[in-house]
Design a protein around this motif. Sequence first.
Motif, mmCIF file in Angstrom:
data_model
loop_
_atom_site.group_PDB
_atom_site.id
_atom_site.type_symbol
_atom_site.label_atom_id
_atom_site.label_comp_id
_atom_site.label_asym_id
_atom_site.label_seq_id
_atom_site.Cartn_x
_atom_site.Cartn_y
_atom_site.Cartn_z
ATOM 1 N N GLY A 10 55.242 43.972 49.453
ATOM 2 C CA GLY A 10 55.511 43.979 48.025
ATOM 3 C C GLY A 10 56.948 43.579 47.794
ATOM 4 O O GLY A 10 57.810 43.824 48.641
ATOM 5 N N THR A 11 57.212 42.950 46.662
ATOM 6 C CA THR A 11 58.573 42.501 46.378
ATOM 7 C C THR A 11 58.993 42.906 44.970
ATOM 8 O O THR A 11 58.157 43.228 44.120
ATOM 9 C CB THR A 11 58.697 40.970 46.506
ATOM 10 O OG1 THR A 11 57.831 40.360 45.557
ATOM 11 C CG2 THR A 11 58.370 40.505 47.901
ATOM 12 N N ALA A 12 60.285 42.846 44.746
ATOM 13 C CA ALA A 12 60.852 43.108 43.415
ATOM 14 C C ALA A 12 62.123 42.288 43.280
ATOM 15 O O ALA A 12 62.743 41.900 44.277
ATOM 16 C CB ALA A 12 61.153 44.596 43.238
ATOM 17 N N GLY A 13 62.503 42.043 42.034
ATOM 18 C CA GLY A 13 63.734 41.313 41.769
ATOM 19 C C GLY A 13 63.691 39.890 42.288
ATOM 20 O O GLY A 13 64.691 39.379 42.794
ATOM 21 N N GLY A 14 62.532 39.267 42.188
ATOM 22 C CA GLY A 14 62.423 37.896 42.664
ATOM 23 C C GLY A 14 62.602 37.766 44.165
ATOM 24 O O GLY A 14 63.063 36.743 44.653
ATOM 25 N N GLY A 15 62.250 38.813 44.893
ATOM 26 C CA GLY A 15 62.362 38.780 46.344
ATOM 27 C C GLY A 15 63.636 39.391 46.885
ATOM 28 O O GLY A 15 63.865 39.386 48.101
ATOM 29 N N LEU A 16 64.469 39.945 46.022
ATOM 30 C CA LEU A 16 65.704 40.577 46.491
ATOM 31 C C LEU A 16 65.426 41.804 47.346
ATOM 32 O O LEU A 16 66.193 42.135 48.251
ATOM 33 C CB LEU A 16 66.603 40.965 45.314
ATOM 34 C CG LEU A 16 67.238 39.816 44.538
ATOM 35 C CD1 LEU A 16 68.002 40.351 43.323
ATOM 36 C CD2 LEU A 16 68.164 39.009 45.436
ATOM 37 N N VAL A 17 64.326 42.491 47.042
ATOM 38 C CA VAL A 17 63.914 43.668 47.807
ATOM 39 C C VAL A 17 62.456 43.482 48.181
ATOM 40 O O VAL A 17 61.641 43.091 47.343
ATOM 41 C CB VAL A 17 64.096 44.966 46.989
ATOM 42 C CG1 VAL A 17 63.592 46.174 47.769
ATOM 43 C CG2 VAL A 17 65.555 45.167 46.606
ATOM 44 N N GLN A 46 68.192 50.956 43.209
ATOM 45 C CA GLN A 46 67.197 52.013 43.382
ATOM 46 C C GLN A 46 65.899 51.641 42.675
ATOM 47 O O GLN A 46 64.806 51.819 43.229
ATOM 48 C CB GLN A 46 67.739 53.345 42.856
ATOM 49 C CG GLN A 46 68.886 53.878 43.684
ATOM 50 C CD GLN A 46 69.672 54.971 42.990
ATOM 51 O OE1 GLN A 46 69.577 55.163 41.774
ATOM 52 N NE2 GLN A 46 70.475 55.697 43.743
ATOM 53 N N ASP A 47 66.008 51.111 41.476
ATOM 54 C CA ASP A 47 64.826 50.689 40.725
ATOM 55 C C ASP A 47 64.081 49.566 41.454
ATOM 56 O O ASP A 47 62.844 49.542 41.478
ATOM 57 C CB ASP A 47 65.200 50.226 39.319
ATOM 58 C CG ASP A 47 65.663 51.360 38.413
ATOM 59 O OD1 ASP A 47 65.432 52.547 38.759
ATOM 60 O OD2 ASP A 47 66.272 51.061 37.363
#
Length: 86
Positions: A10-17, A46-47
């Motif tokens: 899973g990813t978030a922030g356009g792949g930043l995390v 954190q988000d």
Amino acid sequence: EELASRTVTGTAGGGLVSATMTGDGELTALTISPAAVDPDDLETLQDLVVAAVRDARSAVDQLAAETMGPLAGGLGGGGGLGLPGL
């Protein structure tokens, strides 16, 4: 057993995390891009971590539904599989 041997990300922030989990829901890796780290804004990081883990959890649930097919409906939904808040 088949689920446990598969992994999802899973990813978030356009792949930043990104968060990687096994098909049975074990978190095996968490990757944070240096661009996501701002010492003055830890709340955003954190988000992003929470969002990536939730995205991976969703992918695990989808994988389970695809793998188990009609059987998955009788397992109480599997939402979170015992992970609080997920």
